[in-house]
Structure formats: structure tokens, C-alpha cells
Design a protein around this motif. Structure first.
Motif, short mmCIF file in Angstrom:
data_model
loop_
_atom_site.label_atom_id
_atom_site.label_comp_id
_atom_site.label_asym_id
_atom_site.label_seq_id
_atom_site.Cartn_x
_atom_site.Cartn_y
_atom_site.Cartn_z
N ASP A 144 -14.61 1.80 2.94
CA ASP A 144 -14.87 3.11 3.53
C ASP A 144 -13.86 4.17 3.09
OD1 ASP A 144 -16.96 1.93 4.85
OD2 ASP A 144 -15.89 1.68 6.75
N LYS A 145 -12.90 3.76 2.24
CA LYS A 145 -11.88 4.68 1.74
C LYS A 145 -11.16 5.38 2.90
CE LYS A 145 -14.28 5.45 -2.63
NZ LYS A 145 -14.90 6.43 -3.57
N ARG A 146 -10.76 4.58 3.88
CA ARG A 146 -10.16 5.12 5.09
C ARG A 146 -8.68 5.46 4.94
NH1 ARG A 146 -11.98 4.83 9.96
NH2 ARG A 146 -10.43 6.50 10.12
N VAL A 147 -8.00 4.83 3.99
CA VAL A 147 -6.55 5.02 3.87
C VAL A 147 -6.22 5.68 2.54
CG1 VAL A 147 -4.28 3.93 4.01
CG2 VAL A 147 -6.22 2.93 5.25
N ALA A 148 -5.40 6.72 2.60
CA ALA A 148 -4.98 7.44 1.40
C ALA A 148 -3.50 7.19 1.14
CB ALA A 148 -5.24 8.93 1.54
N PHE A 149 -3.11 7.33 -0.12
CA PHE A 149 -1.70 7.23 -0.51
C PHE A 149 -1.21 8.63 -0.85
CE2 PHE A 149 1.77 6.87 -3.52
CZ PHE A 149 2.53 5.83 -3.01
N LEU A 150 -0.09 9.03 -0.27
CA LEU A 150 0.52 10.34 -0.53
C LEU A 150 1.95 10.14 -0.99
CD1 LEU A 150 0.35 13.47 -0.32
CD2 LEU A 150 1.17 13.23 2.04
N SER A 151 2.24 10.55 -2.21
CA SER A 151 3.60 10.37 -2.74
C SER A 151 4.56 11.39 -2.12
CB SER A 151 3.60 10.53 -4.27
OG SER A 151 3.37 11.89 -4.63
#
Length: 248
Positions: free
Chosen positions: A220-227
Motif C-alpha cells: 500500500d506504499k504506506r511508509v516513506a523514507f525522508l533523508s
């Protein structure tokens, strides 16, 4: 007075280090400096990045060389391969990025919360994180066990209905899997879930998201990565956006 001199004087007034937000707020109080440009904030960004006597500590954070020794003695130092795993750098990193997220949430007119276990940590040489959060108690937005599960998440943004808007976990060196387990338990909420970490950990994030336990989160692409770098840049731009009449 030249524009670089005005920026340096402003950082000095702010204690020798500052993010762009307070620099942008106070630099125009110096009346004997003329900007003469329609994009003064862009000029300020250029000045802090390319002026002798100013150095970058973290994405979005700048300091005066004349204060470097004092700042380093207080644990505010540039991360390198020799100190990146030290407790002083871990603590500083965690509180710094929590502070950026709290300020950004407030600028977006969202309520913000940081766990009580972190509320006495300092954001730079300014207020404690507990003073930066806009709500002091976690809203009882759901079943007690779910509210308790979210009580240790590093930063939460809430909408005006006191429902979670975004969950942020700042991961410097701890296991990303632990944060994903929290997100897995909270996946039924229509809230964004974000891992904030050094870009070097992006592949680790992708690998952990491939675990069968997190298949639904991945699907579901629920988690994003943010640098860290991206967060710093977005923070720098956030104050400027507040000056626009309309933001798309």
C-alpha cells in the motif's frame, strides 16, 4: 552594511548558530542594509552557504566560525566518520530533526506532539522540545492500546479534528525495524508514516520493508523514507512558502 554582514550580525544575535527560519525573520530588522531584490530569501540561502565565516553544521543549520569551539564544547558539532557513532552526536541529531519537524508542523497549522521522554531535550540552544510542541498531552484519538502504541513515536502531527496527520520516526543508528513495527500496528489510520534518517540508510529501509511482516505496508506504499538532507531543504523552504498569498 553589506548583505553578508547583515546575515552574520543576525546569526551573532541568535547566539552564533541558527536555522534559516529565525535568520529570515530577523535579518530585515537591520535597517542599514538594503536588499533591493524580489527574492531576498534566495539571497540569504546563498549567503549562508558561500560566505567565509559561516559554516554548515547540519542540513538547514548554520553557525559562525567564531563560535565553533564554544558550540563544539556544548555538543553542537559537524558530524564526521570519527564522531558519527558517539552519544553526543546521536543525541544532537535526534533532537535537531525532531525540532525541525515540530517547527514545520506548526508552520503548516497542525498540532504537534513529541513524547514526554524527549520533552526536556533542547532544540539547538533554544527552547526544550516540550516547549515547541503545540499540545502537551497525546489526544485520545482511538482505543487506549493504539494511543499508547503511538506515545513513543518521535513526532506526530495532528489535524484540527485531533486525528493523526503524520507519524515521524527519526532513525540515526537504531534499528529501523522497530519503527516499522509501530507503523504496522497503526496502519489503519489515514496518516502518513515516515522514516527520517541519513540517506546512507535508504537501502536498509528498502530491505526491511521487504520483510513478509511488512508486506501490507509495502504493498500500500504506506511508509516513506525522508533523508536528513531533504528534510533540511524542505524546512528552509517552508518559511518562504508562508509568505505566498496562495500555496498550490
Amino acid at each position: 552594511m553589506t548583505q553578508p554582514q547583515a546575515v552574520i550580525e543576525t546569526i551573532e544575535m541568535l547566539g552564533g548558530l541558527a536555522t534559516l527560519n529565525p535568520i529570515n525573520q530577523h535579518v530585515f530588522e537591520i535597517t542599514d542594509c538594503q536588499w533591493g531584490t524580489k527574492t531576498p530569501f534566495a539571497s540569504i540561502r546563498r549567503i549562508v552557504r558561500h560566505t567565509n565565516g559561516i559554516y554548515r553544521i547540519k542540513p538547514g543549520l548554520y553557525a559562525l566560525e567564531s563560535h565553533r569551539q564554544e558550540l563544539e564544547e556544548n555538543g553542537i558539532l559537524v558530524q564526521n566518520e570519527h564522531n558519527q557513532d558517539s552519544e553526543i552526536v546521536k543525541t544532537f541529531n535526534h533532537a535537531y530533526y525532531q525540532g525541525l519537524l515540530l517547527e514545520m508542523g506548526k508552520m503548516r497549522h497542525l498540532d504537534t506532539f513529541v513524547p514526554d521522554q524527549d520533552k526536556h531535550k533542547h532544540f539547538l540552544n533554544q527552547a526544550e522540545l516540550g516547549d515547541l510542541r503545540t499540545i502537551q498531552e497525546l489526544p485520545e484519538y482511538s482505543f487506549p492500546q493504539l494511543v499508547k502504541r503511538s506515545s513513543t513515536i518521535d513526532v506526530i502531527w495532528f489535524n484540527d479534528r485531533h486525528m493523526p496527520h503524520s507519524f515521524f520516526e527519526v532513525e540515526h543508528s537504531t534499528d529501523i525495524q522497530n519503527s516499522l513495527l509501530k507503523f504496522n500496528d497503526l496502519q489503519d489510520f489515514a496518516a502518513r508514516m515516515v522514516i527520517v534518517a541519513d540517506e546512507k540508510r535508504h537501502q536498509e529501509f528498502i530491505y526491511k520493508m521487504g520483510y513478509a511482516a511488512f508486506s501490507k505496508l509495502a504493498e500500500d506504499k504506506r511508509v516513506a523514507f525522508l533523508s536528513y538532507e531533504s528534510l533540511g531543504k524542505q524546512y528552509e523552504q517552508e518559511f518562504e512558502k508562508q509568505k505566498f498569498e496562495f500555496v498550490i
